[in-house]
Design an enzyme around this catalytic site. Structure first.
Site, PDB file in Angstrom:
ATOM      1  N   CYS A 126       0.804  -1.231   0.000  1.00 22.24           N
ATOM      2  CA  CYS A 126       0.000   0.000   0.000  1.00 22.24           C
ATOM      3  C   CYS A 126       0.838   1.282   0.000  1.00 22.24           C
ATOM      4  O   CYS A 126       0.556   2.224  -0.751  1.00 22.24           O
ATOM      5  CB  CYS A 126      -0.966   0.003   1.179  1.00 22.24           C
ATOM      6  SG  CYS A 126      -0.291  -0.676   2.698  1.00 22.24           S
ATOM      7  N   HIS A 257      -2.983   6.239   4.667  1.00 22.20           N
ATOM      8  CA  HIS A 257      -1.551   6.365   4.927  1.00 22.20           C
ATOM      9  C   HIS A 257      -1.066   7.731   4.423  1.00 22.20           C
ATOM     10  O   HIS A 257      -1.509   8.201   3.371  1.00 22.20           O
ATOM     11  CB  HIS A 257      -0.755   5.305   4.147  1.00 22.20           C
ATOM     12  CG  HIS A 257      -0.939   3.899   4.628  1.00 22.20           C
ATOM     13  ND1 HIS A 257      -1.667   3.559   5.746  1.00 22.20           N
ATOM     14  CD2 HIS A 257      -0.450   2.725   4.135  1.00 22.20           C
ATOM     15  CE1 HIS A 257      -1.610   2.240   5.918  1.00 22.20           C
ATOM     16  NE2 HIS A 257      -0.896   1.715   4.945  1.00 22.20           N
TER      17      HIS A 257
HETATM   18  N1  NAP Z   1      -4.795  -3.619   4.721  1.00 27.29           N
HETATM   19  C1  NAP Z   1      -4.090  -3.051   3.761  1.00 27.29           C
HETATM   20  O1  NAP Z   1      -3.975  -1.821   3.640  1.00 27.29           O
HETATM   21  C2  NAP Z   1      -3.403  -3.915   2.758  1.00 27.29           C
HETATM   22  C3  NAP Z   1      -2.828  -3.303   1.660  1.00 27.29           C
HETATM   23  C4  NAP Z   1      -2.187  -4.090   0.718  1.00 27.29           C
HETATM   24  C5  NAP Z   1      -2.141  -5.439   0.896  1.00 27.29           C
HETATM   25  N2  NAP Z   1      -2.702  -6.028   1.979  1.00 27.29           N
HETATM   26  C6  NAP Z   1      -2.622  -7.492   2.080  1.00 27.29           C
HETATM   27  O2  NAP Z   1      -3.904  -8.047   1.922  1.00 27.29           O
HETATM   28  C7  NAP Z   1      -4.024  -9.228   2.714  1.00 27.29           C
HETATM   29  C8  NAP Z   1      -5.241  -9.136   3.631  1.00 27.29           C
HETATM   30  O3  NAP Z   1      -5.184  -7.989   4.419  1.00 27.29           O
HETATM   31  P1  NAP Z   1      -6.422  -7.485   5.292  1.00 27.29           P
HETATM   32  O4  NAP Z   1      -5.977  -6.187   5.823  1.00 27.29           O
HETATM   33  O5  NAP Z   1      -7.705  -7.556   4.530  1.00 27.29           O
HETATM   34  O6  NAP Z   1      -6.461  -8.615   6.463  1.00 27.29           O
HETATM   35  P2  NAP Z   1      -7.679  -9.043   7.396  1.00 27.29           P
HETATM   36  O7  NAP Z   1      -8.633  -7.924   7.598  1.00 27.29           O
HETATM   37  O8  NAP Z   1      -7.046  -9.646   8.606  1.00 27.29           O
HETATM   38  O9  NAP Z   1      -8.443 -10.192   6.579  1.00 27.29           O
HETATM   39  C9  NAP Z   1      -7.857 -11.407   6.231  1.00 27.29           C
HETATM   40  C10 NAP Z   1      -8.796 -12.197   5.324  1.00 27.29           C
HETATM   41  O10 NAP Z   1      -8.138 -13.386   4.922  1.00 27.29           O
HETATM   42  C11 NAP Z   1      -8.930 -14.517   5.263  1.00 27.29           C
HETATM   43  N3  NAP Z   1      -8.098 -15.663   5.628  1.00 27.29           N
HETATM   44  C12 NAP Z   1      -7.137 -15.711   6.570  1.00 27.29           C
HETATM   45  N4  NAP Z   1      -6.601 -16.957   6.612  1.00 27.29           N
HETATM   46  C13 NAP Z   1      -7.251 -17.702   5.692  1.00 27.29           C
HETATM   47  C14 NAP Z   1      -7.169 -19.062   5.266  1.00 27.29           C
HETATM   48  N5  NAP Z   1      -6.301 -19.897   5.800  1.00 27.29           N
HETATM   49  N6  NAP Z   1      -8.007 -19.473   4.287  1.00 27.29           N
HETATM   50  C15 NAP Z   1      -8.892 -18.626   3.726  1.00 27.29           C
HETATM   51  N7  NAP Z   1      -9.033 -17.319   4.098  1.00 27.29           N
HETATM   52  C16 NAP Z   1      -8.211 -16.873   5.065  1.00 27.29           C
HETATM   53  C17 NAP Z   1      -9.738 -14.047   6.454  1.00 27.29           C
HETATM   54  O11 NAP Z   1     -10.872 -14.884   6.584  1.00 27.29           O
HETATM   55  P3  NAP Z   1     -11.569 -15.126   8.025  1.00 27.29           P
HETATM   56  O12 NAP Z   1     -12.371 -13.875   8.274  1.00 27.29           O
HETATM   57  O13 NAP Z   1     -12.389 -16.327   7.769  1.00 27.29           O
HETATM   58  O14 NAP Z   1     -10.465 -15.310   9.005  1.00 27.29           O
HETATM   59  C18 NAP Z   1     -10.083 -12.620   5.995  1.00 27.29           C
HETATM   60  O15 NAP Z   1     -11.134 -12.682   5.049  1.00 27.29           O
HETATM   61  C19 NAP Z   1      -2.690  -9.384   3.428  1.00 27.29           C
HETATM   62  O16 NAP Z   1      -1.880 -10.239   2.668  1.00 27.29           O
HETATM   63  C20 NAP Z   1      -2.138  -7.973   3.420  1.00 27.29           C
HETATM   64  O17 NAP Z   1      -0.736  -7.967   3.495  1.00 27.29           O
HETATM   65  C21 NAP Z   1      -3.346  -5.296   2.899  1.00 27.29           C
END
Ligand code: NAP
Length: 352
Positions: A126, A257
Protein backbone atom coordinates in the site's frame (compact mmCIF):
# COMPACT_ATOMS: atom_id res chain seq x y z
CA UNK A 1 -17.79 -13.63 -15.63
CA UNK A 2 -17.16 -15.65 -12.44
CA UNK A 3 -15.00 -13.59 -10.07
CA UNK A 4 -13.62 -14.93 -6.78
CA UNK A 5 -12.52 -12.79 -3.84
CA UNK A 6 -10.23 -14.74 -1.50
CA UNK A 7 -10.27 -13.16 1.96
CA UNK A 8 -13.74 -11.75 1.31
CA UNK A 9 -14.41 -11.10 5.02
CA UNK A 10 -11.22 -9.09 5.60
CA UNK A 11 -10.58 -5.36 5.47
CA UNK A 12 -9.27 -5.48 1.89
CA UNK A 13 -11.63 -8.23 0.66
CA UNK A 14 -14.74 -6.29 1.74
CA UNK A 15 -13.41 -3.18 0.04
CA UNK A 16 -12.71 -5.20 -3.14
CA UNK A 17 -16.34 -6.29 -3.27
CA UNK A 18 -17.46 -2.66 -2.86
CA UNK A 19 -15.08 -1.49 -5.60
CA UNK A 20 -16.17 -4.26 -8.03
CA UNK A 21 -19.76 -3.09 -7.55
CA UNK A 22 -19.01 0.65 -7.75
CA UNK A 23 -16.99 0.32 -10.95
CA UNK A 24 -19.52 -2.07 -12.47
CA UNK A 25 -16.90 -4.72 -13.21
CA UNK A 26 -18.66 -7.38 -15.34
CA UNK A 27 -19.31 -9.90 -12.57
CA UNK A 28 -21.95 -12.50 -13.41
CA UNK A 29 -21.20 -14.52 -10.32
CA UNK A 30 -19.24 -13.46 -7.24
CA UNK A 31 -17.53 -16.23 -5.27
CA UNK A 32 -16.58 -14.91 -1.79
CA UNK A 33 -14.01 -17.16 -0.11
CA UNK A 34 -12.56 -17.10 3.41
CA UNK A 35 -11.48 -19.49 6.15
CA UNK A 36 -13.42 -21.98 8.26
CA UNK A 37 -13.94 -19.11 10.79
CA UNK A 38 -16.29 -17.36 8.36
CA UNK A 39 -18.57 -20.34 7.74
CA UNK A 40 -22.16 -19.10 7.85
CA UNK A 41 -21.23 -15.47 7.09
CA UNK A 42 -22.55 -13.54 4.10
CA UNK A 43 -21.32 -10.64 2.00
CA UNK A 44 -23.53 -8.17 0.16
CA UNK A 45 -22.97 -7.56 -3.54
CA UNK A 46 -25.41 -5.57 -5.69
CA UNK A 47 -28.08 -5.81 -2.97
CA UNK A 48 -27.76 -9.58 -2.84
CA UNK A 49 -26.56 -11.49 0.19
CA UNK A 50 -24.05 -14.15 -0.87
CA UNK A 51 -22.83 -16.90 1.48
CA UNK A 52 -19.09 -16.99 2.09
CA UNK A 53 -17.53 -20.30 1.04
CA UNK A 54 -14.60 -21.98 2.74
CA UNK A 55 -11.53 -21.78 0.50
CA UNK A 56 -10.34 -25.08 -1.00
CA UNK A 57 -8.52 -26.28 -4.11
CA UNK A 58 -11.94 -26.81 -5.73
CA UNK A 59 -13.04 -23.20 -5.22
CA UNK A 60 -11.72 -22.01 -8.59
CA UNK A 61 -13.59 -24.20 -11.08
CA UNK A 62 -14.96 -21.91 -13.80
CA UNK A 63 -13.52 -18.79 -12.11
CA UNK A 64 -11.88 -16.42 -14.64
CA UNK A 65 -10.30 -13.98 -12.21
CA UNK A 66 -9.54 -14.28 -8.51
CA UNK A 67 -8.60 -11.33 -6.32
CA UNK A 68 -6.54 -12.73 -3.43
CA UNK A 69 -6.31 -10.91 -0.12
CA UNK A 70 -5.92 -13.51 2.61
CA UNK A 71 -2.23 -13.24 3.49
CA UNK A 72 0.98 -14.64 2.04
CA UNK A 73 0.67 -18.31 3.03
CA UNK A 74 -2.81 -18.60 1.49
CA UNK A 75 -1.54 -17.01 -1.74
CA UNK A 76 1.53 -19.22 -1.88
CA UNK A 77 -0.58 -22.33 -1.57
CA UNK A 78 -3.74 -21.48 -3.50
CA UNK A 79 -2.71 -19.02 -6.26
CA UNK A 80 -0.87 -21.74 -8.28
CA UNK A 81 -3.84 -24.07 -7.80
CA UNK A 82 -6.19 -21.38 -9.13
CA UNK A 83 -3.89 -20.76 -12.12
CA UNK A 84 -3.91 -24.50 -12.89
CA UNK A 85 -7.70 -24.25 -13.17
CA UNK A 86 -7.31 -21.52 -15.83
CA UNK A 87 -7.94 -18.59 -13.50
CA UNK A 88 -5.91 -15.34 -13.52
CA UNK A 89 -4.90 -14.29 -10.00
CA UNK A 90 -4.40 -10.72 -8.82
CA UNK A 91 -2.61 -11.14 -5.50
CA UNK A 92 -2.57 -8.54 -2.74
CA UNK A 93 -0.15 -10.33 -0.44
CA UNK A 94 3.62 -9.96 -0.58
CA UNK A 95 4.10 -13.66 -1.49
CA UNK A 96 4.68 -13.24 -5.23
CA UNK A 97 5.66 -9.58 -5.61
CA UNK A 98 9.39 -10.03 -6.10
CA UNK A 99 9.14 -13.34 -7.96
CA UNK A 100 10.80 -13.33 -11.39
CA UNK A 101 8.10 -13.52 -14.08
CA UNK A 102 5.35 -12.12 -11.84
CA UNK A 103 4.44 -8.58 -12.91
CA UNK A 104 4.04 -6.07 -10.07
CA UNK A 105 1.62 -3.53 -11.39
CA UNK A 106 0.26 -0.06 -10.68
CA UNK A 107 -1.91 0.63 -13.73
CA UNK A 108 -1.00 4.34 -13.94
CA UNK A 109 2.73 3.52 -13.81
CA UNK A 110 3.54 0.24 -15.60
CA UNK A 111 0.36 -1.01 -17.33
CA UNK A 112 2.37 -2.75 -20.09
CA UNK A 113 3.81 -5.21 -17.54
CA UNK A 114 0.50 -7.11 -17.24
CA UNK A 115 1.07 -8.47 -20.73
CA UNK A 116 3.94 -10.63 -19.44
CA UNK A 117 1.88 -12.44 -16.84
CA UNK A 118 1.86 -16.23 -16.50
CA UNK A 119 -1.26 -16.44 -14.36
CA UNK A 120 -0.32 -14.36 -11.31
CA UNK A 121 -0.10 -10.57 -11.17
CA UNK A 122 0.99 -9.00 -7.90
CA UNK A 123 -0.51 -5.91 -6.32
CA UNK A 124 2.19 -3.86 -4.58
CA UNK A 125 2.39 -2.83 -0.95
CA UNK A 126 0.00 0.00 0.00
CA UNK A 127 2.67 2.57 0.88
CA UNK A 128 4.59 1.79 -2.32
CA UNK A 129 1.55 2.24 -4.57
CA UNK A 130 0.71 5.78 -3.47
CA UNK A 131 4.35 6.86 -3.69
CA UNK A 132 5.10 5.49 -7.18
CA UNK A 133 2.00 7.17 -8.62
CA UNK A 134 3.55 10.52 -7.65
CA UNK A 135 7.11 9.54 -8.60
CA UNK A 136 6.26 8.41 -12.13
CA UNK A 137 5.56 11.81 -13.78
CA UNK A 138 8.70 13.23 -12.10
CA UNK A 139 10.85 10.34 -13.35
CA UNK A 140 9.48 10.80 -16.88
CA UNK A 141 10.17 14.56 -16.96
CA UNK A 142 13.33 15.05 -14.86
CA UNK A 143 14.73 11.64 -13.90
CA UNK A 144 14.99 10.71 -10.21
CA UNK A 145 18.38 10.54 -8.50
CA UNK A 146 17.36 9.57 -4.94
CA UNK A 147 14.27 9.21 -2.74
CA UNK A 148 13.95 9.46 1.06
CA UNK A 149 10.54 8.54 2.46
CA UNK A 150 9.01 8.50 5.94
CA UNK A 151 5.55 7.01 6.30
CA UNK A 152 2.67 7.54 8.74
CA UNK A 153 0.62 4.36 8.25
CA UNK A 154 -2.83 3.57 9.62
CA UNK A 155 -3.71 0.43 11.57
CA UNK A 156 -6.01 -0.92 8.83
CA UNK A 157 -2.81 -1.62 6.90
CA UNK A 158 -2.24 -4.47 9.36
CA UNK A 159 -5.72 -6.00 9.00
CA UNK A 160 -8.86 -6.10 11.08
CA UNK A 161 -7.18 -7.24 14.30
CA UNK A 162 -4.99 -4.13 14.41
CA UNK A 163 -8.08 -1.99 13.83
CA UNK A 164 -9.71 -3.78 16.76
CA UNK A 165 -6.64 -3.13 18.91
CA UNK A 166 -6.75 0.65 18.29
CA UNK A 167 -10.50 0.72 18.87
CA UNK A 168 -10.36 -1.30 22.11
CA UNK A 169 -7.47 0.73 23.50
CA UNK A 170 -9.23 4.00 22.69
CA UNK A 171 -12.46 2.82 24.35
CA UNK A 172 -10.52 1.67 27.41
CA UNK A 173 -8.83 5.07 27.73
CA UNK A 174 -12.18 6.82 27.37
CA UNK A 175 -13.66 4.52 30.05
CA UNK A 176 -10.80 5.33 32.40
CA UNK A 177 -11.28 9.04 31.77
CA UNK A 178 -14.96 8.83 32.56
CA UNK A 179 -14.27 6.97 35.81
CA UNK A 180 -11.51 9.29 36.95
CA UNK A 181 -13.02 12.63 35.94
CA UNK A 182 -11.51 15.65 34.26
CA UNK A 183 -8.81 16.37 36.85
CA UNK A 184 -7.22 13.02 36.04
CA UNK A 185 -6.44 14.31 32.53
CA UNK A 186 -4.72 17.41 33.85
CA UNK A 187 -1.92 15.19 35.21
CA UNK A 188 -1.03 14.53 31.56
CA UNK A 189 1.04 11.52 32.45
CA UNK A 190 1.27 8.13 30.71
CA UNK A 191 -0.65 6.48 33.59
CA UNK A 192 -3.67 8.38 32.32
CA UNK A 193 -3.57 6.94 28.84
CA UNK A 194 -1.59 3.73 29.19
CA UNK A 195 -3.86 0.67 28.89
CA UNK A 196 -3.55 -3.05 28.40
CA UNK A 197 -6.44 -4.64 26.56
CA UNK A 198 -4.76 -8.02 25.97
CA UNK A 199 -4.82 -9.77 22.57
CA UNK A 200 -2.49 -7.20 21.06
CA UNK A 201 -1.37 -7.78 17.44
CA UNK A 202 0.93 -4.75 17.28
CA UNK A 203 4.02 -4.99 19.53
CA UNK A 204 2.91 -2.12 21.84
CA UNK A 205 -0.09 0.05 22.56
CA UNK A 206 -0.92 2.10 19.46
CA UNK A 207 -3.58 4.46 20.86
CA UNK A 208 -1.90 7.81 21.70
CA UNK A 209 1.37 6.35 20.46
CA UNK A 210 3.59 6.02 17.34
CA UNK A 211 5.64 2.91 16.49
CA UNK A 212 8.60 2.83 14.05
CA UNK A 213 7.87 -0.81 13.36
CA UNK A 214 5.90 -2.31 10.47
CA UNK A 215 6.28 -6.02 9.81
CA UNK A 216 9.41 -7.85 11.03
CA UNK A 217 12.94 -6.46 11.28
CA UNK A 218 15.63 -7.72 8.89
CA UNK A 219 19.35 -8.35 9.35
CA UNK A 220 20.21 -4.84 8.06
CA UNK A 221 18.04 -3.30 10.88
CA UNK A 222 15.41 -2.12 8.40
CA UNK A 223 11.85 -3.42 8.72
CA UNK A 224 10.42 -5.69 6.02
CA UNK A 225 7.97 -2.89 5.11
CA UNK A 226 10.88 -0.50 4.55
CA UNK A 227 12.66 -3.01 2.31
CA UNK A 228 9.41 -3.70 0.43
CA UNK A 229 9.21 0.01 -0.41
CA UNK A 230 12.77 -0.07 -1.76
CA UNK A 231 12.52 -3.27 -3.79
CA UNK A 232 8.97 -2.86 -5.06
CA UNK A 233 9.53 0.74 -6.20
CA UNK A 234 12.58 -0.36 -8.19
CA UNK A 235 10.66 -3.22 -9.84
CA UNK A 236 7.52 -1.20 -10.71
CA UNK A 237 9.46 1.76 -12.08
CA UNK A 238 11.99 -0.40 -13.92
CA UNK A 239 14.85 1.34 -12.06
CA UNK A 240 16.78 -1.55 -10.46
CA UNK A 241 19.45 0.71 -8.95
CA UNK A 242 17.27 3.59 -7.74
CA UNK A 243 18.70 4.85 -4.42
CA UNK A 244 15.78 4.92 -2.00
CA UNK A 245 15.64 4.78 1.78
CA UNK A 246 12.51 4.43 3.93
CA UNK A 247 11.40 4.72 7.56
CA UNK A 248 7.94 3.22 8.01
CA UNK A 249 5.88 4.19 11.04
CA UNK A 250 2.52 3.06 12.44
CA UNK A 251 0.31 5.87 13.73
CA UNK A 252 -3.02 5.76 15.62
CA UNK A 253 -5.15 6.40 12.54
CA UNK A 254 -7.79 3.91 11.40
CA UNK A 255 -7.60 4.36 7.67
CA UNK A 256 -5.32 6.23 5.24
CA UNK A 257 -1.55 6.37 4.93
CA UNK A 258 0.51 9.58 4.72
CA UNK A 259 4.08 9.94 3.50
CA UNK A 260 6.71 12.67 3.62
CA UNK A 261 8.78 12.12 0.48
CA UNK A 262 12.04 13.88 -0.36
CA UNK A 263 13.07 13.52 -4.01
CA UNK A 264 16.35 14.51 -5.58
CA UNK A 265 15.87 15.00 -9.32
CA UNK A 266 18.45 14.75 -12.09
CA UNK A 267 17.52 18.17 -13.52
CA UNK A 268 16.35 21.38 -11.94
CA UNK A 269 12.66 22.15 -12.06
CA UNK A 270 10.11 24.90 -11.76
CA UNK A 271 7.67 24.31 -8.90
CA UNK A 272 4.67 25.35 -10.99
CA UNK A 273 5.60 22.81 -13.67
CA UNK A 274 5.91 20.08 -11.02
CA UNK A 275 2.40 20.91 -9.80
CA UNK A 276 1.03 20.81 -13.35
CA UNK A 277 2.73 17.48 -14.10
CA UNK A 278 1.32 15.93 -10.93
CA UNK A 279 -2.14 17.42 -11.42
CA UNK A 280 -2.34 16.07 -14.99
CA UNK A 281 -1.24 12.58 -14.04
CA UNK A 282 -4.10 10.04 -13.79
CA UNK A 283 -5.16 9.23 -10.24
CA UNK A 284 -3.51 12.25 -8.59
CA UNK A 285 -5.28 15.18 -6.99
CA UNK A 286 -3.28 18.16 -5.81
CA UNK A 287 -4.36 19.77 -2.53
CA UNK A 288 -1.82 22.47 -1.92
CA UNK A 289 -2.86 25.91 -0.78
CA UNK A 290 -1.20 26.43 2.56
CA UNK A 291 -2.43 30.02 2.91
CA UNK A 292 -5.94 28.51 3.28
CA UNK A 293 -4.74 25.45 5.28
CA UNK A 294 -5.36 23.20 2.30
CA UNK A 295 -3.34 19.99 2.32
CA UNK A 296 -4.34 16.32 2.37
CA UNK A 297 -4.68 14.17 5.51
CA UNK A 298 -6.04 10.66 6.18
CA UNK A 299 -9.45 11.75 7.47
CA UNK A 300 -10.26 13.62 4.24
CA UNK A 301 -8.89 10.80 2.04
CA UNK A 302 -11.04 8.12 3.73
CA UNK A 303 -13.07 6.19 1.14
CA UNK A 304 -11.60 8.21 -1.76
CA UNK A 305 -9.82 6.72 -4.77
CA UNK A 306 -7.24 9.44 -5.46
CA UNK A 307 -3.62 9.80 -4.44
CA UNK A 308 -3.56 13.26 -2.84
CA UNK A 309 -0.42 15.38 -3.01
CA UNK A 310 0.23 18.55 -1.02
CA UNK A 311 2.95 20.58 0.74
CA UNK A 312 4.83 20.70 -2.58
CA UNK A 313 8.00 22.67 -1.94
CA UNK A 314 11.63 22.96 -2.88
CA UNK A 315 14.13 21.27 -0.54
CA UNK A 316 16.25 24.31 0.15
CA UNK A 317 19.12 22.20 1.55
CA UNK A 318 19.98 20.47 -1.73
CA UNK A 319 19.91 21.46 -5.44
CA UNK A 320 17.20 19.92 -7.70
CA UNK A 321 15.31 18.58 -4.67
CA UNK A 322 11.70 18.56 -3.71
CA UNK A 323 9.45 17.64 -0.77
CA UNK A 324 5.98 16.14 -1.20
CA UNK A 325 3.30 15.06 1.28
CA UNK A 326 1.35 12.14 -0.21
CA UNK A 327 -1.88 10.74 1.28
CA UNK A 328 -4.15 7.97 0.10
CA UNK A 329 -6.71 5.49 1.44
CA UNK A 330 -4.64 2.32 1.94
CA UNK A 331 -7.68 0.07 1.56
CA UNK A 332 -8.64 1.74 -1.75
CA UNK A 333 -5.72 2.77 -4.01
CA UNK A 334 -3.35 0.97 -1.64
CA UNK A 335 -5.12 -2.36 -2.09
CA UNK A 336 -8.65 -3.02 -3.40
CA UNK A 337 -8.92 -0.33 -6.07
CA UNK A 338 -5.48 -1.08 -7.53
CA UNK A 339 -6.35 -4.80 -7.70
CA UNK A 340 -9.65 -4.12 -9.50
CA UNK A 341 -7.88 -1.68 -11.85
CA UNK A 342 -5.44 -4.49 -12.74
CA UNK A 343 -8.41 -6.75 -13.55
CA UNK A 344 -9.92 -3.95 -15.67
CA UNK A 345 -6.61 -3.58 -17.49
CA UNK A 346 -6.53 -7.32 -18.24
CA UNK A 347 -10.03 -7.07 -19.60
CA UNK A 348 -9.20 -4.03 -21.76
CA UNK A 349 -6.15 -5.84 -23.16
CA UNK A 350 -8.26 -8.98 -23.76
CA UNK A 351 -6.06 -10.95 -21.37
CA UNK A 352 -8.96 -12.42 -19.38
N1 NAP B 1 -4.80 -3.62 4.72
C1 NAP B 1 -4.09 -3.05 3.76
O1 NAP B 1 -3.98 -1.82 3.64
C2 NAP B 1 -3.40 -3.92 2.76
C3 NAP B 1 -2.83 -3.30 1.66
C4 NAP B 1 -2.19 -4.09 0.72
C5 NAP B 1 -2.14 -5.44 0.90
N2 NAP B 1 -2.70 -6.03 1.98
C6 NAP B 1 -2.62 -7.49 2.08
O2 NAP B 1 -3.90 -8.05 1.92
C7 NAP B 1 -4.02 -9.23 2.71
C8 NAP B 1 -5.24 -9.14 3.63
O3 NAP B 1 -5.18 -7.99 4.42
P1 NAP B 1 -6.42 -7.49 5.29
O4 NAP B 1 -5.98 -6.19 5.82
O5 NAP B 1 -7.71 -7.56 4.53
O6 NAP B 1 -6.46 -8.62 6.46
P2 NAP B 1 -7.68 -9.04 7.40
O7 NAP B 1 -8.63 -7.92 7.60
O8 NAP B 1 -7.05 -9.65 8.61
O9 NAP B 1 -8.44 -10.19 6.58
C9 NAP B 1 -7.86 -11.41 6.23
C10 NAP B 1 -8.80 -12.20 5.32
O10 NAP B 1 -8.14 -13.39 4.92
C11 NAP B 1 -8.93 -14.52 5.26
N3 NAP B 1 -8.10 -15.66 5.63
C12 NAP B 1 -7.14 -15.71 6.57
N4 NAP B 1 -6.60 -16.96 6.61
C13 NAP B 1 -7.25 -17.70 5.69
C14 NAP B 1 -7.17 -19.06 5.27
N5 NAP B 1 -6.30 -19.90 5.80
N6 NAP B 1 -8.01 -19.47 4.29
C15 NAP B 1 -8.89 -18.63 3.73
N7 NAP B 1 -9.03 -17.32 4.10
C16 NAP B 1 -8.21 -16.87 5.07
C17 NAP B 1 -9.74 -14.05 6.45
O11 NAP B 1 -10.87 -14.88 6.58
P3 NAP B 1 -11.57 -15.13 8.02
O12 NAP B 1 -12.37 -13.87 8.27
O13 NAP B 1 -12.39 -16.33 7.77
O14 NAP B 1 -10.46 -15.31 9.01
C18 NAP B 1 -10.08 -12.62 5.99
O15 NAP B 1 -11.13 -12.68 5.05
C19 NAP B 1 -2.69 -9.38 3.43
O16 NAP B 1 -1.88 -10.24 2.67
C20 NAP B 1 -2.14 -7.97 3.42
O17 NAP B 1 -0.74 -7.97 3.49
C21 NAP B 1 -3.35 -5.30 2.90
Amino acid sequence: MRVAVVGATGMVGREMIRVLEERDFPVDELVPLASERSRGENVTFKNKSIPVEVLSADSFAGVQVALFSAGGSVSLKFAPQAVKKGCVVVDNSSAWRMEEGVPLVVPEVNPEDVERHRGIIANPNCSTIQMVVALKPLQDRYGIKRVVVSTYQSVSGWGKEAVEQLWNETMEIAKKAKQEGVDHWRKLHADVYRVDVGNRVLPYQIAFNVLPHIDVFKENYYSKEEMKMVQETRKIMGLPDLPLTATTVRVPVFRGHAEAVNIELRKDFCLEEVKTLLQNFPGIKIMDEVSRNIYPFPLMADGRNEVFVGRIRRDESLPCSLNLWIVSDNLRKGAALNAVQIAELLLAKKLL
